[in-house]
Design a protein around this motif. Structure first.
Motif, PDB file in Angstrom:
ATOM      1  N   PHE A  48       0.845  -1.184   0.000  1.00 19.53           N
ATOM      2  CA  PHE A  48       0.000   0.000   0.000  1.00 19.53           C
ATOM      3  C   PHE A  48       0.883   1.237   0.000  1.00 19.53           C
ATOM      4  O   PHE A  48       1.828   1.332   0.772  1.00 19.53           O
ATOM      5  CB  PHE A  48      -0.903   0.014   1.231  1.00 19.53           C
ATOM      6  N   GLN A  49       0.572   2.173  -0.881  1.00 26.70           N
ATOM      7  CA  GLN A  49       1.279   3.446  -0.913  1.00 26.70           C
ATOM      8  C   GLN A  49       0.269   4.533  -0.594  1.00 26.70           C
ATOM      9  O   GLN A  49      -0.709   4.719  -1.326  1.00 26.70           O
ATOM     10  CB  GLN A  49       1.909   3.687  -2.285  1.00 26.70           C
ATOM     11  N   SER A  50       0.483   5.213   0.517  1.00 27.17           N
ATOM     12  CA  SER A  50      -0.473   6.232   0.948  1.00 27.17           C
ATOM     13  C   SER A  50      -0.426   7.453   0.032  1.00 27.17           C
ATOM     14  O   SER A  50       0.498   7.632  -0.752  1.00 27.17           O
ATOM     15  CB  SER A  50      -0.210   6.632   2.394  1.00 27.17           C
ATOM     16  N   ALA A  51      -1.440   8.285   0.159  1.00 23.28           N
ATOM     17  CA  ALA A  51      -1.556   9.484  -0.671  1.00 23.28           C
ATOM     18  C   ALA A  51      -0.439  10.464  -0.361  1.00 23.28           C
ATOM     19  O   ALA A  51       0.048  10.540   0.766  1.00 23.28           O
ATOM     20  CB  ALA A  51      -2.907  10.145  -0.440  1.00 23.28           C
ATOM     21  N   GLY A  52      -0.081  11.193  -1.375  1.00 30.24           N
ATOM     22  CA  GLY A  52       0.913  12.251  -1.223  1.00 30.24           C
ATOM     23  C   GLY A  52       0.301  13.579  -1.634  1.00 30.24           C
ATOM     24  O   GLY A  52      -0.912  13.673  -1.862  1.00 30.24           O
ATOM     25  N   ARG A  53       1.132  14.568  -1.773  1.00 31.00           N
ATOM     26  CA  ARG A  53       0.608  15.884  -2.147  1.00 31.00           C
ATOM     27  C   ARG A  53      -0.069  15.863  -3.512  1.00 31.00           C
ATOM     28  O   ARG A  53      -1.060  16.532  -3.719  1.00 31.00           O
ATOM     29  CB  ARG A  53       1.724  16.919  -2.154  1.00 31.00           C
ATOM     30  N   ARG A  54       0.480  15.102  -4.441  1.00 31.74           N
ATOM     31  CA  ARG A  54      -0.072  15.096  -5.800  1.00 31.74           C
ATOM     32  C   ARG A  54      -0.515  13.717  -6.271  1.00 31.74           C
ATOM     33  O   ARG A  54      -0.683  13.510  -7.469  1.00 31.74           O
ATOM     34  CB  ARG A  54       0.968  15.631  -6.780  1.00 31.74           C
ATOM     35  N   ARG A  55      -0.674  12.802  -5.377  1.00 29.82           N
ATOM     36  CA  ARG A  55      -1.099  11.467  -5.805  1.00 29.82           C
ATOM     37  C   ARG A  55      -2.118  10.880  -4.840  1.00 29.82           C
ATOM     38  O   ARG A  55      -2.131  11.195  -3.658  1.00 29.82           O
ATOM     39  CB  ARG A  55       0.091  10.538  -5.972  1.00 29.82           C
ATOM     40  N   ARG A  56      -2.933  10.028  -5.381  1.00 26.39           N
ATOM     41  CA  ARG A  56      -3.949   9.323  -4.600  1.00 26.39           C
ATOM     42  C   ARG A  56      -3.329   8.060  -4.023  1.00 26.39           C
ATOM     43  O   ARG A  56      -2.318   7.573  -4.524  1.00 26.39           O
ATOM     44  CB  ARG A  56      -5.112   8.976  -5.512  1.00 26.39           C
ATOM     45  N   PRO A  57      -3.940   7.465  -3.006  1.00 19.71           N
ATOM     46  CA  PRO A  57      -3.414   6.204  -2.475  1.00 19.71           C
ATOM     47  C   PRO A  57      -3.586   5.085  -3.514  1.00 19.71           C
ATOM     48  O   PRO A  57      -4.565   5.079  -4.266  1.00 19.71           O
ATOM     49  CB  PRO A  57      -4.273   5.951  -1.237  1.00 19.71           C
ATOM     50  N   VAL A  58      -2.626   4.167  -3.552  1.00 20.86           N
ATOM     51  CA  VAL A  58      -2.665   3.056  -4.502  1.00 20.86           C
ATOM     52  C   VAL A  58      -2.056   1.810  -3.875  1.00 20.86           C
ATOM     53  O   VAL A  58      -1.350   1.886  -2.871  1.00 20.86           O
ATOM     54  CB  VAL A  58      -1.899   3.367  -5.814  1.00 20.86           C
ATOM     55  N   PHE A  59      -2.334   0.687  -4.509  1.00 25.20           N
ATOM     56  CA  PHE A  59      -1.644  -0.556  -4.202  1.00 25.20           C
ATOM     57  C   PHE A  59      -0.668  -0.812  -5.337  1.00 25.20           C
ATOM     58  O   PHE A  59      -0.955  -0.501  -6.487  1.00 25.20           O
ATOM     59  CB  PHE A  59      -2.629  -1.728  -4.106  1.00 25.20           C
ATOM     60  N   ARG A  60       0.469  -1.404  -5.024  1.00 28.65           N
ATOM     61  CA  ARG A  60       1.459  -1.767  -6.036  1.00 28.65           C
ATOM     62  C   ARG A  60       1.825  -3.230  -5.839  1.00 28.65           C
ATOM     63  O   ARG A  60       1.811  -3.730  -4.716  1.00 28.65           O
ATOM     64  CB  ARG A  60       2.697  -0.896  -5.918  1.00 28.65           C
ATOM     65  N   ALA A  61       2.170  -3.886  -6.947  1.00 30.29           N
ATOM     66  CA  ALA A  61       2.556  -5.298  -6.869  1.00 30.29           C
ATOM     67  C   ALA A  61       3.506  -5.634  -8.009  1.00 30.29           C
ATOM     68  O   ALA A  61       3.500  -4.974  -9.046  1.00 30.29           O
ATOM     69  CB  ALA A  61       1.331  -6.195  -6.936  1.00 30.29           C
ATOM     70  N   SER A  62       4.306  -6.649  -7.822  1.00 29.11           N
ATOM     71  CA  SER A  62       5.126  -7.223  -8.891  1.00 29.11           C
ATOM     72  C   SER A  62       4.314  -8.388  -9.459  1.00 29.11           C
ATOM     73  O   SER A  62       4.428  -9.523  -8.998  1.00 29.11           O
ATOM     74  CB  SER A  62       6.469  -7.708  -8.348  1.00 29.11           C
ATOM     75  N   HIS A  63       3.491  -8.065 -10.433  1.00 28.47           N
ATOM     76  CA  HIS A  63       2.551  -9.033 -10.982  1.00 28.47           C
ATOM     77  C   HIS A  63       3.259 -10.136 -11.762  1.00 28.47           C
ATOM     78  O   HIS A  63       4.325  -9.925 -12.328  1.00 28.47           O
ATOM     79  CB  HIS A  63       1.555  -8.336 -11.912  1.00 28.47           C
ATOM     80  N   ARG A  64       2.618 -11.284 -11.799  1.00 31.51           N
ATOM     81  CA  ARG A  64       3.111 -12.386 -12.626  1.00 31.51           C
ATOM     82  C   ARG A  64       2.863 -12.053 -14.091  1.00 31.51           C
ATOM     83  O   ARG A  64       2.001 -11.238 -14.420  1.00 31.51           O
ATOM     84  CB  ARG A  64       2.416 -13.671 -12.234  1.00 31.51           C
ATOM     85  N   LYS A  65       3.601 -12.688 -14.947  1.00 31.98           N
ATOM     86  CA  LYS A  65       3.557 -12.383 -16.372  1.00 31.98           C
ATOM     87  C   LYS A  65       2.159 -12.522 -16.978  1.00 31.98           C
ATOM     88  O   LYS A  65       1.776 -11.748 -17.844  1.00 31.98           O
ATOM     89  CB  LYS A  65       4.542 -13.296 -17.114  1.00 31.98           C
ATOM     90  N   ASP A  66       1.379 -13.466 -16.516  1.00 33.83           N
ATOM     91  CA  ASP A  66       0.056 -13.711 -17.093  1.00 33.83           C
ATOM     92  C   ASP A  66      -1.084 -13.031 -16.325  1.00 33.83           C
ATOM     93  O   ASP A  66      -2.252 -13.354 -16.532  1.00 33.83           O
ATOM     94  CB  ASP A  66      -0.199 -15.210 -17.191  1.00 33.83           C
ATOM     95  N   CYS A  67      -0.769 -12.077 -15.491  1.00 34.72           N
ATOM     96  CA  CYS A  67      -1.782 -11.401 -14.670  1.00 34.72           C
ATOM     97  C   CYS A  67      -2.693 -10.528 -15.539  1.00 34.72           C
ATOM     98  O   CYS A  67      -2.229  -9.689 -16.311  1.00 34.72           O
ATOM     99  CB  CYS A  67      -1.112 -10.544 -13.602  1.00 34.72           C
ATOM    100  N   ALA A  68      -3.995 -10.704 -15.392  1.00 34.06           N
ATOM    101  CA  ALA A  68      -4.971  -9.937 -16.169  1.00 34.06           C
ATOM    102  C   ALA A  68      -5.017  -8.469 -15.752  1.00 34.06           C
ATOM    103  O   ALA A  68      -5.440  -7.623 -16.533  1.00 34.06           O
ATOM    104  CB  ALA A  68      -6.356 -10.554 -16.022  1.00 34.06           C
ATOM    105  N   VAL A  69      -4.586  -8.155 -14.547  1.00 32.21           N
ATOM    106  CA  VAL A  69      -4.616  -6.767 -14.084  1.00 32.21           C
ATOM    107  C   VAL A  69      -3.683  -5.885 -14.909  1.00 32.21           C
ATOM    108  O   VAL A  69      -3.974  -4.726 -15.156  1.00 32.21           O
ATOM    109  CB  VAL A  69      -4.257  -6.690 -12.577  1.00 32.21           C
ATOM    110  N   VAL A  70      -2.575  -6.433 -15.369  1.00 25.15           N
ATOM    111  CA  VAL A  70      -1.614  -5.650 -16.142  1.00 25.15           C
ATOM    112  C   VAL A  70      -1.615  -6.017 -17.623  1.00 25.15           C
ATOM    113  O   VAL A  70      -0.815  -5.499 -18.385  1.00 25.15           O
ATOM    114  CB  VAL A  70      -0.186  -5.781 -15.570  1.00 25.15           C
ATOM    115  N   ALA A  71      -2.525  -6.882 -18.029  1.00 25.38           N
ATOM    116  CA  ALA A  71      -2.633  -7.282 -19.430  1.00 25.38           C
ATOM    117  C   ALA A  71      -3.243  -6.145 -20.246  1.00 25.38           C
ATOM    118  O   ALA A  71      -3.900  -5.268 -19.696  1.00 25.38           O
ATOM    119  CB  ALA A  71      -3.501  -8.530 -19.539  1.00 25.38           C
ATOM    120  N   PRO A  72      -3.051  -6.180 -21.580  1.00 23.43           N
ATOM    121  CA  PRO A  72      -3.731  -5.189 -22.421  1.00 23.43           C
ATOM    122  C   PRO A  72      -5.237  -5.249 -22.206  1.00 23.43           C
ATOM    123  O   PRO A  72      -5.771  -6.250 -21.721  1.00 23.43           O
ATOM    124  CB  PRO A  72      -3.374  -5.633 -23.848  1.00 23.43           C
TER     125      PRO A  72
END
Length: 77
Positions: free
Chosen positions: A44-68
């Motif tokens: 989890f990355q909390s909000a900053g002055r110019r960004r909203r809070p987000v989650f980050r991950a090192s996704h697997r190659k076949d992950c649909a979240v980062v697929a086209p």
């Protein structure tokens, strides 16, 4: 990433919801977050002055979240 799964309670969180938790509760859950599709460990990355809070991950190659976009569409069918 805007959503992540928390393993202890099997709850799906949005980054906004997760950021609104009390710090002790958030700290106890943040080490158990994973990607909804591939299960990769998420942080989890909390909000900053110019960004909203987000989650980050090192996704697997076949992950649909980062697929086209067409790949995500196939995942949702």
């Amino acid at each position: 990433m805007n959503r992540a799964l928390c393993l202890p309670n099997n709850r799906e969180w949005t980054a906004e919801e997760f950021s609104s938790l009390a710090p002790p509760r958030r700290d106890s859950l943040k080490r158990r977050l994973v990607c909804l599709d591939c299960g990769a460990r998420a942080i989890f990355q909390s909000a900053g002055r110019r960004r909203r809070p987000v989650f980050r991950a090192s996704h697997r190659k076949d992950c649909a979240v980062v697929a086209p976009a067409w790949g995500v569409f196939r995942f949702l069918q």
